[in-house]
Design a protein around this motif. Sequence first.
Motif, PDB file in Angstrom:
ATOM      1  N   TYR A 116      -7.573  26.757  41.335  1.00  0.00           N
ATOM      2  CA  TYR A 116      -7.521  25.682  42.330  1.00  0.00           C
ATOM      3  C   TYR A 116      -7.377  24.323  41.658  1.00  0.00           C
ATOM      4  CZ  TYR A 116      -9.280  22.379  45.860  1.00  0.00           C
ATOM      5  OH  TYR A 116      -9.443  21.312  46.711  1.00  0.00           O
ATOM      6  N   PHE A 117      -8.233  24.034  40.699  1.00  0.00           N
ATOM      7  CA  PHE A 117      -8.204  22.716  40.066  1.00  0.00           C
ATOM      8  C   PHE A 117      -6.963  22.531  39.195  1.00  0.00           C
ATOM      9  CE2 PHE A 117     -12.736  22.336  41.152  1.00  0.00           C
ATOM     10  CZ  PHE A 117     -12.732  21.030  41.640  1.00  0.00           C
ATOM     11  N   LEU A 118      -6.581  23.560  38.463  1.00  0.00           N
ATOM     12  CA  LEU A 118      -5.411  23.424  37.594  1.00  0.00           C
ATOM     13  C   LEU A 118      -4.135  23.222  38.406  1.00  0.00           C
ATOM     14  CD1 LEU A 118      -6.087  26.074  34.796  1.00  0.00           C
ATOM     15  CD2 LEU A 118      -5.823  23.605  34.480  1.00  0.00           C
ATOM     16  N   SER A 119      -3.918  24.066  39.404  1.00  0.00           N
ATOM     17  CA  SER A 119      -2.673  23.976  40.177  1.00  0.00           C
ATOM     18  C   SER A 119      -2.613  22.680  40.969  1.00  0.00           C
ATOM     19  CB  SER A 119      -2.522  25.188  41.104  1.00  0.00           C
ATOM     20  OG  SER A 119      -3.606  25.278  42.007  1.00  0.00           O
ATOM     21  N   ALA A 120      -3.693  22.343  41.674  1.00  0.00           N
ATOM     22  CA  ALA A 120      -3.674  21.141  42.504  1.00  0.00           C
ATOM     23  C   ALA A 120      -3.644  19.869  41.656  1.00  0.00           C
ATOM     24  CB  ALA A 120      -4.889  21.129  43.434  1.00  0.00           C
ATOM     25  N   SER A 121      -4.419  19.841  40.572  1.00  0.00           N
ATOM     26  CA  SER A 121      -4.465  18.636  39.729  1.00  0.00           C
ATOM     27  C   SER A 121      -3.123  18.377  39.057  1.00  0.00           C
ATOM     28  CB  SER A 121      -5.561  18.771  38.663  1.00  0.00           C
ATOM     29  OG  SER A 121      -6.821  18.881  39.249  1.00  0.00           O
ATOM     30  N   LEU A 122      -2.531  19.418  38.495  1.00  0.00           N
ATOM     31  CA  LEU A 122      -1.248  19.240  37.825  1.00  0.00           C
ATOM     32  C   LEU A 122      -0.166  18.808  38.805  1.00  0.00           C
ATOM     33  CD1 LEU A 122      -1.279  22.293  35.378  1.00  0.00           C
ATOM     34  CD2 LEU A 122      -1.456  19.870  34.757  1.00  0.00           C
TER      35      LEU A 122
ATOM     36  N   ILE B 161       0.807   8.177  49.989  1.00  0.00           N
ATOM     37  CA  ILE B 161       0.029   8.941  49.013  1.00  0.00           C
ATOM     38  C   ILE B 161      -1.425   8.975  49.469  1.00  0.00           C
ATOM     39  CG2 ILE B 161      -0.807   9.018  46.628  1.00  0.00           C
ATOM     40  CD1 ILE B 161       1.820   7.713  45.781  1.00  0.00           C
ATOM     41  N   PRO B 162      -2.029  10.149  49.587  1.00  0.00           N
ATOM     42  CA  PRO B 162      -3.425  10.211  50.038  1.00  0.00           C
ATOM     43  C   PRO B 162      -4.355   9.496  49.078  1.00  0.00           C
ATOM     44  CG  PRO B 162      -2.692  12.345  49.228  1.00  0.00           C
ATOM     45  CD  PRO B 162      -1.482  11.482  49.292  1.00  0.00           C
ATOM     46  N   SER B 163      -5.399   8.934  49.612  1.00  0.00           N
ATOM     47  CA  SER B 163      -6.361   8.201  48.785  1.00  0.00           C
ATOM     48  C   SER B 163      -7.200   9.161  47.950  1.00  0.00           C
ATOM     49  CB  SER B 163      -7.286   7.367  49.671  1.00  0.00           C
ATOM     50  OG  SER B 163      -8.110   8.221  50.447  1.00  0.00           O
ATOM     51  N   ASN B 164      -7.767   8.635  46.885  1.00  0.00           N
ATOM     52  CA  ASN B 164      -8.681   9.449  46.076  1.00  0.00           C
ATOM     53  C   ASN B 164      -9.856   9.933  46.909  1.00  0.00           C
ATOM     54  OD1 ASN B 164      -7.117   9.146  43.765  1.00  0.00           O
ATOM     55  ND2 ASN B 164      -8.220   7.321  43.086  1.00  0.00           N
ATOM     56  N   LYS B 165     -10.306   9.097  47.849  1.00  0.00           N
ATOM     57  CA  LYS B 165     -11.426   9.488  48.716  1.00  0.00           C
ATOM     58  C   LYS B 165     -11.058  10.712  49.551  1.00  0.00           C
ATOM     59  CE  LYS B 165     -14.521   7.727  52.311  1.00  0.00           C
ATOM     60  NZ  LYS B 165     -14.874   6.554  53.167  1.00  0.00           N
ATOM     61  N   ALA B 166      -9.831  10.709  50.099  1.00  0.00           N
ATOM     62  CA  ALA B 166      -9.389  11.851  50.910  1.00  0.00           C
ATOM     63  C   ALA B 166      -9.318  13.117  50.075  1.00  0.00           C
ATOM     64  CB  ALA B 166      -8.026  11.548  51.531  1.00  0.00           C
ATOM     65  N   MET B 167      -8.788  13.006  48.860  1.00  0.00           N
ATOM     66  CA  MET B 167      -8.669  14.189  48.004  1.00  0.00           C
ATOM     67  C   MET B 167     -10.040  14.683  47.548  1.00  0.00           C
ATOM     68  SD  MET B 167      -5.129  13.620  45.829  1.00  0.00           S
ATOM     69  CE  MET B 167      -5.380  11.918  45.336  1.00  0.00           C
ATOM     70  N   LEU B 168     -10.960  13.772  47.281  1.00  0.00           N
ATOM     71  CA  LEU B 168     -12.316  14.183  46.892  1.00  0.00           C
ATOM     72  C   LEU B 168     -13.014  14.919  48.030  1.00  0.00           C
ATOM     73  CD1 LEU B 168     -13.525  11.082  44.841  1.00  0.00           C
ATOM     74  CD2 LEU B 168     -13.151  13.396  43.969  1.00  0.00           C
TER      75      LEU B 168
ATOM     76  N   TYR C  63     -14.429  18.704  47.965  1.00  0.00           N
ATOM     77  CA  TYR C  63     -15.802  19.014  48.384  1.00  0.00           C
ATOM     78  C   TYR C  63     -15.820  20.184  49.375  1.00  0.00           C
ATOM     79  CZ  TYR C  63     -20.257  18.468  50.845  1.00  0.00           C
ATOM     80  OH  TYR C  63     -21.482  18.691  51.436  1.00  0.00           O
ATOM     81  N   VAL C  64     -14.926  20.146  50.376  1.00  0.00           N
ATOM     82  CA  VAL C  64     -14.864  21.216  51.376  1.00  0.00           C
ATOM     83  C   VAL C  64     -14.467  22.539  50.720  1.00  0.00           C
ATOM     84  CG1 VAL C  64     -13.669  22.015  53.457  1.00  0.00           C
ATOM     85  CG2 VAL C  64     -14.371  19.621  53.264  1.00  0.00           C
ATOM     86  N   ALA C  65     -13.471  22.483  49.821  1.00  0.00           N
ATOM     87  CA  ALA C  65     -13.004  23.700  49.149  1.00  0.00           C
ATOM     88  C   ALA C  65     -14.083  24.298  48.260  1.00  0.00           C
ATOM     89  CB  ALA C  65     -11.754  23.389  48.338  1.00  0.00           C
TER      90      ALA C  65
ATOM     91  N   ASN D 266      -0.284  10.987  54.619  1.00  0.00           N
ATOM     92  CA  ASN D 266      -1.211  10.262  53.752  1.00  0.00           C
ATOM     93  C   ASN D 266      -2.616  10.851  53.736  1.00  0.00           C
ATOM     94  OD1 ASN D 266      -2.061   9.480  56.255  1.00  0.00           O
ATOM     95  ND2 ASN D 266      -1.965   7.280  55.872  1.00  0.00           N
ATOM     96  N   THR D 267      -2.787  12.028  54.362  1.00  0.00           N
ATOM     97  CA  THR D 267      -4.062  12.745  54.216  1.00  0.00           C
ATOM     98  C   THR D 267      -3.864  14.124  53.592  1.00  0.00           C
ATOM     99  OG1 THR D 267      -3.921  13.627  56.469  1.00  0.00           O
ATOM    100  CG2 THR D 267      -5.131  11.563  56.170  1.00  0.00           C
ATOM    101  N   LEU D 268      -2.680  14.692  53.790  1.00  0.00           N
ATOM    102  CA  LEU D 268      -2.413  16.001  53.178  1.00  0.00           C
ATOM    103  C   LEU D 268      -2.174  15.851  51.682  1.00  0.00           C
ATOM    104  CD1 LEU D 268      -0.053  17.548  55.855  1.00  0.00           C
ATOM    105  CD2 LEU D 268      -2.203  18.544  55.065  1.00  0.00           C
ATOM    106  N   SER D 269      -2.703  16.783  50.911  1.00  0.00           N
ATOM    107  CA  SER D 269      -2.477  16.811  49.462  1.00  0.00           C
ATOM    108  C   SER D 269      -2.623  18.250  48.990  1.00  0.00           C
ATOM    109  CB  SER D 269      -3.489  15.917  48.738  1.00  0.00           C
ATOM    110  OG  SER D 269      -4.699  16.621  48.478  1.00  0.00           O
ATOM    111  N   PRO D 270      -2.201  18.560  47.762  1.00  0.00           N
ATOM    112  CA  PRO D 270      -2.408  19.914  47.246  1.00  0.00           C
ATOM    113  C   PRO D 270      -3.864  20.360  47.290  1.00  0.00           C
ATOM    114  CG  PRO D 270      -0.816  18.783  45.893  1.00  0.00           C
ATOM    115  CD  PRO D 270      -1.345  17.760  46.858  1.00  0.00           C
ATOM    116  N   PHE D 271      -4.811  19.427  47.219  1.00  0.00           N
ATOM    117  CA  PHE D 271      -6.228  19.804  47.270  1.00  0.00           C
ATOM    118  C   PHE D 271      -6.647  20.287  48.661  1.00  0.00           C
ATOM    119  CE2 PHE D 271      -6.445  16.967  43.498  1.00  0.00           C
ATOM    120  CZ  PHE D 271      -7.012  17.870  42.610  1.00  0.00           C
TER     121      PHE D 271
END
Length: 280
Positions: free
Chosen positions: A57-63, A82-89, A93-95, A175-180
């Motif tokens: 999860y972290f490797l694929s989404a982060s890269l 681009i989604p905010s760092n807060k949204a991705m964090l 957290y949920v994942a 702006n809320t959707l991201s790989p995370f």
Amino acid sequence: MEDHHGSSSAYLQLFMDEASLYNRIVLGSLLPMKLWDPLPHFIQSWVRNCIGGTLIYFLSASLWCFYIYYLNRNLYFPTDAIPSNKAMLLQIYVAMKAMPWYCALPTLSEYMVENGWTRCFSRISDVGWPAYFVYLAIYLVIVEFGIYWMHRELHDIKPLYKYLHATHHIYNKQNTLSPFAGLAFHPLDGILQAVPHVIALFLVPTHLTSHIALLFLEAIWTANIHDCIHAKAWPVMGAGYHTIHHTTYRHNYGHYTIWMDWMFGTLRDPQAQDDESKVM
């Protein structure tokens, strides 16, 4: 005589040996043996799956986030999309809250395989390569059909949507959707959508290693389809289709391909939607 459906204890031992090998590779590489070796086999497998799932999860989404949001900033999206760092964090957290529960499913499927309850086979040589690919194709069709209808019912049955699937659909625009967001589900929602992988084990002969690999491929695939980039790789159900799902809630329930949405009348093509937007 041993058969590849696992009726003999000697054949079932092959599945146990395979799981034990994975446990030694993952747990033995990261943890002192005294911490994991005394644990029951089932718990070892669950811990291994939790570690493996989290790393993927972290490797694929982060890269992927680094590539599309920073290395190629403004190439795929304007800055305000681009989604905010807060949204991705929050998505992380949920994942992470759900990850231990997600990983119970592959652990349970391994347990059922090791006890001979499924139609799994251990070695491709047991069935031969032609049969392996035929079985794999049938397995993928079952998974595609099952995930489509499971996902659709999570929308159509109001209590399921309200108490389970709505957790994922707070991410409903670019702006809320991201790989995370790919694994940011209510735990039971994530499990239900992966259950067709396990059901298939009882319906078609399945190579255990391929089954495990496909389950963990989900983490990579879901990261990809939440990046909002439409790759136009027909008939793949890519991010362009899935972004529409997050905005209309009534289209593109499919998983890897568009076929189920096409068959059941819920397909909306990103290109057609873009054309409609230009006309309006």
